[in-house]
Design a protein around this motif. Structure first.
Motif, short mmCIF file in Angstrom:
data_model
loop_
_atom_site.label_atom_id
_atom_site.label_comp_id
_atom_site.label_asym_id
_atom_site.label_seq_id
_atom_site.Cartn_x
_atom_site.Cartn_y
_atom_site.Cartn_z
N GLY A 78 -37.29 -36.93 15.16
CA GLY A 78 -36.32 -36.83 16.23
C GLY A 78 -34.91 -36.75 15.67
N PRO A 79 -33.97 -37.47 16.28
CA PRO A 79 -32.59 -37.41 15.81
C PRO A 79 -32.30 -38.33 14.61
CG PRO A 79 -32.72 -38.77 17.76
CD PRO A 79 -34.11 -38.20 17.54
N ASP A 80 -33.33 -38.99 14.08
CA ASP A 80 -33.10 -39.93 12.97
C ASP A 80 -32.55 -39.25 11.71
OD1 ASP A 80 -33.94 -42.01 14.49
OD2 ASP A 80 -35.92 -42.17 13.58
N TRP A 81 -32.71 -37.94 11.57
CA TRP A 81 -32.22 -37.24 10.38
C TRP A 81 -30.70 -37.05 10.41
CZ3 TRP A 81 -29.67 -32.58 10.74
CH2 TRP A 81 -29.75 -31.92 11.96
N LEU A 82 -30.10 -37.21 11.58
CA LEU A 82 -28.65 -37.05 11.69
C LEU A 82 -27.95 -38.24 11.06
CD1 LEU A 82 -28.56 -35.78 15.35
CD2 LEU A 82 -27.94 -34.45 13.32
N LEU A 83 -27.02 -37.98 10.17
CA LEU A 83 -26.26 -39.05 9.53
C LEU A 83 -24.90 -39.15 10.19
CD1 LEU A 83 -27.11 -38.32 5.78
CD2 LEU A 83 -28.30 -39.82 7.39
N ASP A 84 -24.38 -40.37 10.28
CA ASP A 84 -23.11 -40.58 10.95
C ASP A 84 -22.25 -41.51 10.11
OD1 ASP A 84 -21.09 -40.63 12.86
OD2 ASP A 84 -22.05 -42.21 14.03
N GLY A 85 -21.27 -40.97 9.44
CA GLY A 85 -20.37 -41.77 8.63
C GLY A 85 -20.86 -41.99 7.22
N HIS A 86 -20.05 -42.69 6.44
CA HIS A 86 -20.35 -42.91 5.04
C HIS A 86 -21.41 -43.98 4.83
CE1 HIS A 86 -16.02 -41.44 4.54
NE2 HIS A 86 -16.81 -40.43 4.30
N LYS A 113 -27.02 -45.34 11.06
CA LYS A 113 -27.10 -43.94 10.68
C LYS A 113 -26.10 -43.54 9.60
CE LYS A 113 -29.12 -41.77 14.65
NZ LYS A 113 -29.11 -40.52 15.36
N GLY A 114 -25.41 -44.50 8.99
CA GLY A 114 -24.48 -44.18 7.92
C GLY A 114 -25.23 -43.59 6.73
N SER A 115 -24.62 -42.63 6.07
CA SER A 115 -25.27 -41.91 4.97
C SER A 115 -25.86 -42.83 3.91
CB SER A 115 -24.29 -40.95 4.30
OG SER A 115 -23.89 -39.94 5.17
N PHE A 116 -25.08 -43.78 3.42
CA PHE A 116 -25.54 -44.60 2.32
C PHE A 116 -26.77 -45.42 2.70
CE2 PHE A 116 -25.55 -48.24 -0.56
CZ PHE A 116 -25.41 -47.60 -1.79
N ALA A 117 -26.70 -46.10 3.83
CA ALA A 117 -27.82 -46.94 4.26
C ALA A 117 -29.06 -46.11 4.57
CB ALA A 117 -27.42 -47.78 5.46
N ARG A 118 -28.88 -45.02 5.29
CA ARG A 118 -30.03 -44.19 5.68
C ARG A 118 -30.70 -43.57 4.45
NH1 ARG A 118 -31.45 -41.98 10.56
NH2 ARG A 118 -30.86 -44.05 11.21
N LEU A 119 -29.91 -43.05 3.52
CA LEU A 119 -30.49 -42.45 2.32
C LEU A 119 -31.11 -43.50 1.41
CD1 LEU A 119 -27.87 -39.69 1.64
CD2 LEU A 119 -30.24 -39.36 2.33
N SER A 120 -30.52 -44.67 1.32
CA SER A 120 -31.12 -45.74 0.52
C SER A 120 -32.50 -46.07 1.07
CB SER A 120 -30.24 -47.00 0.54
OG SER A 120 -29.06 -46.78 -0.14
N GLU A 121 -32.59 -46.18 2.38
CA GLU A 121 -33.87 -46.47 3.02
C GLU A 121 -34.86 -45.33 2.78
OE1 GLU A 121 -35.37 -47.71 7.48
OE2 GLU A 121 -33.54 -46.54 7.28
N LEU A 122 -34.41 -44.10 2.97
CA LEU A 122 -35.28 -42.94 2.81
C LEU A 122 -35.80 -42.79 1.38
CD1 LEU A 122 -36.39 -40.36 4.18
CD2 LEU A 122 -34.28 -39.22 3.49
N LEU A 123 -34.95 -43.08 0.41
CA LEU A 123 -35.32 -42.92 -1.00
C LEU A 123 -35.95 -44.18 -1.60
CD1 LEU A 123 -32.16 -40.95 -2.15
CD2 LEU A 123 -34.43 -40.02 -1.63
#
Length: 190
Positions: A78-86, A113-123
């Protein structure tokens, strides 16, 4: 070394017309993936040509690479791929002091949805601790940069954890480095 990066970017550019499945299945994700990947390459190449004089190019290049990763991630629905902020913030009020070394940063919570937190979780990478007793201070990050080895921010040189710097001397050191890189898997071409 530059040839390796050119080959990597060439392979990544090919995915812009043949996007990963999650990005290919959704027009908005595909547009974001293609644009972010292109901007990441442009910004990171520009950052490489000017060096550490302009960290903003590197930061925004990495930010765009993160947006491409999120758009291509099959685990984000869904919209979880959208990142919002740093996703990284400076502790409020600290910038008013003259203590550069004491500037601390905090990350967004993992569900944001901040980039750092979301990508840390994803990776699968841990977030910095949010514990006020163990903050991420600028001087700790600063000391990780090899270029800053002789430029401490803090007052206590005994507390520094500086990056290990190995300076190859002659062909033997280069051969050992290449051999190590091949064994440890950090470089496919050796």
């Amino acid at each position: 070394m530059a040839e390796d990066f050119d080959l990597i970017w060439q392979g990544l550019r090919a995915t812009r017309w043949d996007s990963p499945a999650a990005a290919a299945a959704d027009k908005a994700r595909r547009r974001t993936y293609v644009a972010a990947l292109e901007q990441a390459e442009q910004l990171l190449r520009a950052a490489g040509s000017v060096g550490p004089a302009s960290p903003l190019l590197l930061f925004y290049g990495l930010s765009q690479a993160g947006r491409a990763i999120a758009a291509a991630a099959k685990d984000l629905k869904g919209p979880d791929w959208l990142l919002d902020g740093h996703g990284i913030n400076v502790t409020p009020g600290i910038l008013k002091s003259a203590d550069l070394a004491g500037i601390t940063t905090v990350t967004d919570a993992p569900d944001r949805k901040g980039s750092f937190a979301r990508l840390s979780e994803l990776l699968g990478s841990p977030l910095w601790p949010k514990d006020v007793h163990d903050p991420m201070r600028l001087e700790l990050v600063w000391d990780c940069l090899p270029e800053c080895r002789d430029l401490p921010l803090g007052d206590d040189p005994q507390a520094r954890r500086t990056a290990l710097q190995i300076e190859p001397q002659g062909t033997t050191a280069w051969a050992v480095t290449r051999s190590y890189r091949r064994r440890c898997g950090r470089c496919r071409t050796g």
